[in-house]
Design a protein around this motif. Structure first.
Motif, mmCIF file in Angstrom:
data_model
loop_
_atom_site.group_PDB
_atom_site.id
_atom_site.type_symbol
_atom_site.label_atom_id
_atom_site.label_comp_id
_atom_site.label_asym_id
_atom_site.label_seq_id
_atom_site.Cartn_x
_atom_site.Cartn_y
_atom_site.Cartn_z
ATOM 1 N N LEU A 1 0.835 -1.201 0.000
ATOM 2 C CA LEU A 1 0.000 0.000 0.000
ATOM 3 C C LEU A 1 0.871 1.252 0.000
ATOM 4 C CD1 LEU A 1 -2.862 1.167 0.102
ATOM 5 C CD2 LEU A 1 -2.710 1.120 2.605
ATOM 6 N N LEU A 2 1.957 1.212 0.806
ATOM 7 C CA LEU A 2 2.888 2.340 0.843
ATOM 8 C C LEU A 2 3.545 2.534 -0.519
ATOM 9 C CD1 LEU A 2 4.376 4.530 2.441
ATOM 10 C CD2 LEU A 2 6.065 2.795 3.110
ATOM 11 N N TYR A 3 3.953 1.413 -1.143
ATOM 12 C CA TYR A 3 4.528 1.490 -2.485
ATOM 13 C C TYR A 3 3.551 2.173 -3.461
ATOM 14 C CZ TYR A 3 8.230 -1.814 -1.162
ATOM 15 O OH TYR A 3 9.293 -2.420 -0.583
ATOM 16 N N GLY A 4 2.291 1.790 -3.329
ATOM 17 C CA GLY A 4 1.277 2.364 -4.214
ATOM 18 C C GLY A 4 1.112 3.861 -4.015
ATOM 19 N N VAL A 5 1.113 4.303 -2.758
ATOM 20 C CA VAL A 5 0.972 5.733 -2.459
ATOM 21 C C VAL A 5 2.168 6.503 -3.006
ATOM 22 C CG1 VAL A 5 0.892 7.452 -0.611
ATOM 23 C CG2 VAL A 5 -0.475 5.352 -0.429
ATOM 24 N N ILE A 6 3.378 5.964 -2.768
ATOM 25 C CA ILE A 6 4.600 6.620 -3.277
ATOM 26 C C ILE A 6 4.564 6.708 -4.798
ATOM 27 C CG2 ILE A 6 7.103 6.396 -3.494
ATOM 28 C CD1 ILE A 6 7.098 5.097 -0.706
ATOM 29 N N PHE A 7 4.170 5.581 -5.423
ATOM 30 C CA PHE A 7 4.094 5.573 -6.890
ATOM 31 C C PHE A 7 3.089 6.599 -7.393
ATOM 32 C CE2 PHE A 7 1.928 3.976 -10.714
ATOM 33 C CZ PHE A 7 2.988 3.944 -11.609
ATOM 34 N N LEU A 8 1.952 6.707 -6.690
ATOM 35 C CA LEU A 8 0.914 7.655 -7.106
ATOM 36 C C LEU A 8 1.403 9.090 -6.978
ATOM 37 C CD1 LEU A 8 -2.011 7.923 -8.052
ATOM 38 C CD2 LEU A 8 -2.713 8.025 -5.649
ATOM 39 N N VAL A 9 2.105 9.395 -5.879
ATOM 40 C CA VAL A 9 2.638 10.749 -5.692
ATOM 41 C C VAL A 9 3.658 11.080 -6.782
ATOM 42 C CG1 VAL A 9 4.045 12.206 -4.180
ATOM 43 C CG2 VAL A 9 2.235 10.780 -3.200
ATOM 44 N N ILE A 10 4.546 10.126 -7.070
ATOM 45 C CA ILE A 10 5.549 10.339 -8.127
ATOM 46 C C ILE A 10 4.876 10.515 -9.478
ATOM 47 C CG2 ILE A 10 7.454 9.268 -9.385
ATOM 48 C CD1 ILE A 10 8.263 7.885 -6.773
ATOM 49 N N LEU A 11 3.854 9.686 -9.737
ATOM 50 C CA LEU A 11 3.143 9.757 -11.018
ATOM 51 C C LEU A 11 2.469 11.110 -11.204
ATOM 52 C CD1 LEU A 11 2.181 8.306 -13.593
ATOM 53 C CD2 LEU A 11 0.212 7.492 -12.282
ATOM 54 N N ILE A 12 1.770 11.578 -10.151
ATOM 55 C CA ILE A 12 1.074 12.875 -10.236
ATOM 56 C C ILE A 12 2.079 14.001 -10.436
ATOM 57 C CG2 ILE A 12 -0.304 14.542 -8.929
ATOM 58 C CD1 ILE A 12 -1.730 12.170 -7.624
ATOM 59 N N SER A 13 3.204 13.935 -9.727
ATOM 60 C CA SER A 13 4.237 14.966 -9.871
ATOM 61 C C SER A 13 4.787 14.989 -11.292
ATOM 62 C CB SER A 13 5.374 14.714 -8.867
ATOM 63 O OG SER A 13 4.895 14.757 -7.539
ATOM 64 N N CYS A 14 5.033 13.798 -11.829
ATOM 65 C CA CYS A 14 5.557 13.711 -13.207
ATOM 66 C C CYS A 14 4.553 14.259 -14.217
ATOM 67 C CB CYS A 14 5.902 12.255 -13.534
ATOM 68 S SG CYS A 14 7.351 11.632 -12.657
#
Length: 285
Positions: free
Chosen positions: A45-58
């Motif tokens: 779940l943490l991996y998913g949140v981090i990935f989502l934050v990185i994705l939105i930033s990108c």
């Protein structure tokens, strides 16, 4: 803007499809981890949140870069046209061919404008003769800019002016209105409409262009073949190199076909309304 080629996939479409593909798989993994190993569930779940934050930033950064590049490209294209003194040509092109007068499946569409692809190819050839090499996407950007600019001006002017009605005009009034219009467009105008006028009502002259104009002030009737036939005869009679029929109504299909054959310009109600708003700042219905 409606794309000319509907099967072209944008970057946003690719990204959306990728997310739609990955999201169900990720959800299945989370459910599996919750049922088998809750410690791993929280890690995933943490991996998913981090990935989502990185994705939105990108995505945000990518959009900013993309918009900046697009703006620079648009500015470059518009500056080329301005430096070449071709803004009036582009506006005339939009006004003449942008209201869907020519029915075609292959068109460039934006707002209420629809331009046949063959006309755009002609514009591309015209610019090429001026030593301006624009790609198809460059032409799209060019037309979009001037159409958006025109429509904003139309909106602002429409708010400011009082609307008048064509139905209030008689034939003589309409001819005088066109006289004022073409004067505002930079023409020297002669009003020749009278009994025995040989099919012409006005002659508009600018540089080497000498245009015979026939005014058709109709409310419930479309201008037909006779209007085109009369203006063709008048063009020869008055020694003009262009011929135009303008109506407060529309043109029959037969008249449009005959006009193409005889190189006669037709200006229907919608085009006339835009011209009056652009050059006289008058709104007409």
């Amino acid at each position: 803007m409606t794309r000319r080629y509907e099967n072209e996939e944008s970057g946003e479409d690719i990204l959306r499809n990728l997310i739609i593909t990955i999201a169900p798989i990720y959800i299945v993994i989370l459910v599996f981890k919750w049922l088998t190993n809750k410690n791993n569930f929280w890690i995933w779940l943490l991996y998913g949140v981090i990935f989502l934050v990185i994705l939105i930033s990108c995505i945000i950064i990518w959009h900013k870069i993309k918009n900046k590049i697009s703006q620079r490209k648009k500015d470059h294209i518009i500056n080329i046209i301005k430096q070449a003194g071709l803004e009036e040509y582009i506006n005339n092109f939009i006004l003449r061919f942008g209201l869907g007068q020519e029915k075609s499946k292959d068109t460039f569409k934006i707002r209420n404008y629809s331009i046949d692809q063959n006309r755009i190819n002609d514009l591309q050839d015209f610019l090429s003769q001026k030593q301006i090499k624009f790609s198809t996407s460059d032409i799209d950007i060019l037309l979009s800019y001037y159409i958006e600019k025109r429509e904003k001006e139309v909106t602002f002017e429409s708010i400011k002016v009082t609307t008048r009605n064509f139905s209030e005009l008689n034939g003589s009034d309409f001819e005088k209105l066109l006289y004022r219009l073409f004067e505002a467009m930079g023409y020297t105008v002669q009003l020749i409409g009278k009994t025995g006028d040989q099919g012409g009502d006005l002659i508009a002259t600018r540089d080497q262009e000498r245009t015979i104009i026939q005014a058709k002030c109709y409310n419930d009737t479309n201008a037909g073949n006779s209007a085109v036939q009369e203006i063709v005869a008048a063009r020869n009679h008055y020694n003009c190199n262009k011929a135009t029929v303008i109506t407060t109504s529309h043109f029959t299909k037969e008249a449009i076909e005959l006009a193409k054959t005889n190189n006669v310009d037709l200006i229907p109600r919608e085009v006339l309304q835009k011209m009056l708003l652009d050059y006289l700042h008058e709104s007409w219905n």
